[in-house]
Design a protein around this motif. Structure first.
Motif, PDB file in Angstrom:
ATOM      1  N   UNK A   1      16.133  12.863   4.797  1.00  4.75           N
ATOM      2  CA  UNK A   1      16.894  13.417   3.663  1.00  4.75           C
ATOM      3  C   UNK A   1      18.043  12.527   3.209  1.00  4.75           C
ATOM      4  N   UNK A   2      18.586  11.714   4.099  1.00  6.43           N
ATOM      5  CA  UNK A   2      19.719  10.862   3.740  1.00  6.43           C
ATOM      6  C   UNK A   2      19.345   9.861   2.648  1.00  6.43           C
ATOM      7  N   UNK A   3      18.067   9.516   2.544  1.00  5.05           N
ATOM      8  CA  UNK A   3      17.660   8.573   1.501  1.00  5.05           C
ATOM      9  C   UNK A   3      17.873   9.182   0.122  1.00  5.05           C
ATOM     10  N   UNK A   4      17.559  10.458  -0.012  1.00  8.31           N
ATOM     11  CA  UNK A   4      17.738  11.120  -1.289  1.00  8.31           C
ATOM     12  C   UNK A   4      19.183  11.306  -1.694  1.00  8.31           C
TER      13      UNK A   4
ATOM     14  N   UNK B   1       0.854  -1.187   0.000  1.00  7.52           N
ATOM     15  CA  UNK B   1       0.000   0.000   0.000  1.00  7.52           C
ATOM     16  C   UNK B   1       0.887   1.233   0.000  1.00  7.52           C
ATOM     17  N   UNK B   2       0.923   1.940  -1.127  1.00  2.00           N
ATOM     18  CA  UNK B   2       1.757   3.140  -1.269  1.00  2.00           C
ATOM     19  C   UNK B   2       0.927   4.350  -0.884  1.00  2.00           C
ATOM     20  N   UNK B   3       1.127   4.852   0.322  1.00  2.00           N
ATOM     21  CA  UNK B   3       0.326   5.972   0.812  1.00  2.00           C
ATOM     22  C   UNK B   3       0.939   7.334   0.490  1.00  2.00           C
ATOM     23  N   UNK B   4       2.077   7.334  -0.169  1.00  2.00           N
ATOM     24  CA  UNK B   4       2.723   8.585  -0.550  1.00  2.00           C
ATOM     25  C   UNK B   4       3.785   8.307  -1.593  1.00  2.00           C
ATOM     26  N   UNK B   5       4.586   9.322  -1.886  1.00  2.00           N
ATOM     27  CA  UNK B   5       5.629   9.206  -2.893  1.00  2.00           C
ATOM     28  C   UNK B   5       6.988   9.387  -2.236  1.00  2.00           C
ATOM     29  N   UNK B   6       8.043   9.138  -3.015  1.00  3.73           N
ATOM     30  CA  UNK B   6       9.395   9.183  -2.460  1.00  3.73           C
ATOM     31  C   UNK B   6       9.734  10.558  -1.898  1.00  3.73           C
ATOM     32  N   UNK B   7       9.208  11.632  -2.499  1.00  2.00           N
ATOM     33  CA  UNK B   7       9.518  12.976  -2.001  1.00  2.00           C
ATOM     34  C   UNK B   7       9.077  13.155  -0.554  1.00  2.00           C
TER      35      UNK B   7
ATOM     36  N   UNK C   1      14.499   1.683  -0.772  1.00  2.00           N
ATOM     37  CA  UNK C   1      13.193   2.275  -0.472  1.00  2.00           C
ATOM     38  C   UNK C   1      12.165   1.981  -1.562  1.00  2.00           C
ATOM     39  N   UNK C   2      12.577   2.058  -2.826  1.00  2.00           N
ATOM     40  CA  UNK C   2      11.642   1.891  -3.935  1.00  2.00           C
ATOM     41  C   UNK C   2      11.401   0.433  -4.325  1.00  2.00           C
TER      42      UNK C   2
END
Length: 378
Positions: A110-113, A97-103, A122-123
């Motif tokens: 922030x370290x994920x980006x 269930x994707x309740x949002x986006x990567x942003x 994450x993806x």
């Protein structure tokens, strides 16, 4: 849905009753109950005890304990991959269930980006899942784009509300009047825009703003206490229903940030409607459509404090308008009860179960950092 299907729910994000993840978990349980399904296991933390790292570690260990050939339903999380791999190894299937986006994830972490590997981790669950459910068409399109998977494998399943709970709290607005915002005080929620609106000279005189929730923007809320902003902190759902029940109007804001561009399916708009409240909402895909469908509010551009103040002033000055919006909300909100989406959830779980044991997604797919895109090898 086959009532013999053994379903495991995995919520790695804190699922306290008042948190968005907790509301989503309760809604998912209600949808399964409407289908006659009792989950085999629920992996979630309802309390806030212990450190975040230790809580996550315990949840990760619990998430890999799954029955053979079962279906695991996972709320998307940056570290959800082990639960999906475990399901594969047990001959089972996965629904994410994707309740949002990567942003949104990067706004909190922030370290994920900044890390190609972290972004890949994450993806990856969105590509590995047999089926994905998303709360809005915009988020569903994003899932297709970042995974390359067929659109028919992503089900739009809007969020809902416990309509009866919030309807029970309806009463005449208290005096002096107040407006209310309920939600996670996250950077993308437009909290600073709302605080700026309260400070504007065109904000309705005597209208307080009550904020329910906690998060990164709490200091901005506390700094506005002298301007008529009251912070109530985290409340349980029954208390939230009472706060909404006495309000004159509600806000459902999102900031003009990347996390809002793909849309959302907001709990707060539906809960306000169930409480019989007119709402001022920012024009975000998914959210605006819900407001228009319910007919319970005014829609303004994101990131526009003047528009928020102006909409509040319009509602406070026009009692007839408020009454019309309240009446529409009460009339239409039953369609957004959690149980209304049960069949679509059941269909996604059934489709995943039929694909059990069929590994379709390579774990070696690279990520393109420039586009947030997974290049899927089939």
């Amino acid at each position: 849905m086959n009532p013999r299907t053994r379903v495991t729910l995995v919520w790695l994000e804190g699922a306290a009753e008042s948190a968005a993840a907790g509301v989503h978990l309760d809604g998912t349980l209600r949808r399964l109950a409407a289908l006659g399904i009792e989950p085999h296991r629920v992996v979630a933390r309802r309390d806030r005890s212990g450190g975040r790292v230790s809580r996550l570690a315990r949840l990760l260990l619990d998430s890999v304990r799954q029955p053979r050939r079962g279906v695991v339903v996972v709320r998307w999380h940056p570290f959800a991959l082990p639960a999906l791999v475990a399901a594969r190894l047990r001959g089972g299937a996965c629904v994410v269930s994707a309740q949002g986006v990567l942003a949104e994830v990067e706004a909190v972490h922030p370290w994920i980006g900044r890390s190609r590997v972290a972004r890949w981790i994450a993806l990856r669950p969105l590509a590995l899942a047999d089926r994905v459910v998303a709360p809005s068409a915009g988020i569903a399109r994003w899932v297709v784009e970042v995974t390359g998977r067929p659109a028919h494998e992503v089900t739009v399943l809007e969020n809902g509300a416990d309509v009866a709970l919030f309807a029970a709290g309806r009463r005449a607005p208290v005096w002096p009047p107040y407006a209310v915002f309920v939600g996670n005080l996250a950077p993308w929620q437009g909290i600073r825009d709302l605080v700026d609106a309260v400070r504007r000279p065109d904000w309705p005189s005597g209208l307080r703003l009550v904020v329910v929730g906690d998060g990164a923007e709490r200091d901005a809320v506390l700094a506005a206490r002298d301007d008529g902003v009251e912070w109530r902190g985290v409340l349980d759902r029954a208390a939230v229903a009472r706060v909404l029940g006495g309000a004159t109007l509600a806000f459902a804001t999102r900031g003009a940030v990347a996390a809002s561009a793909r849309g959302t399916s907001p709990f707060k708009v539906i809960e306000a409607a169930a409480a019989g409240l007119p709402v001022v909402a920012t024009d975000v895909p998914g959210q605006a459509e819900v407001v228009h469908d319910l007919g319970n509010g005014l829609v303004v551009p994101p990131g526009d404090a003047a528009a928020l103040a102006g909409a509040a002033a319009r509602l406070m000055a026009d009692e007839d308008l408020r009454d019309r919006l309240r009446a529409r909300a009460v009339e239409r909100v039953a369609a957004y009860d959690w149980t209304a989406g049960s069949e679509r959830l059941g269909a996604a779980i059934d489709a995943a179960a039929r694909a059990a044991g069929r590994v379709r997604w390579s774990l070696r797919a690279p990520v393109s950092p420039a586009e947030d895109r997974l290049v899927v090898r089939r």
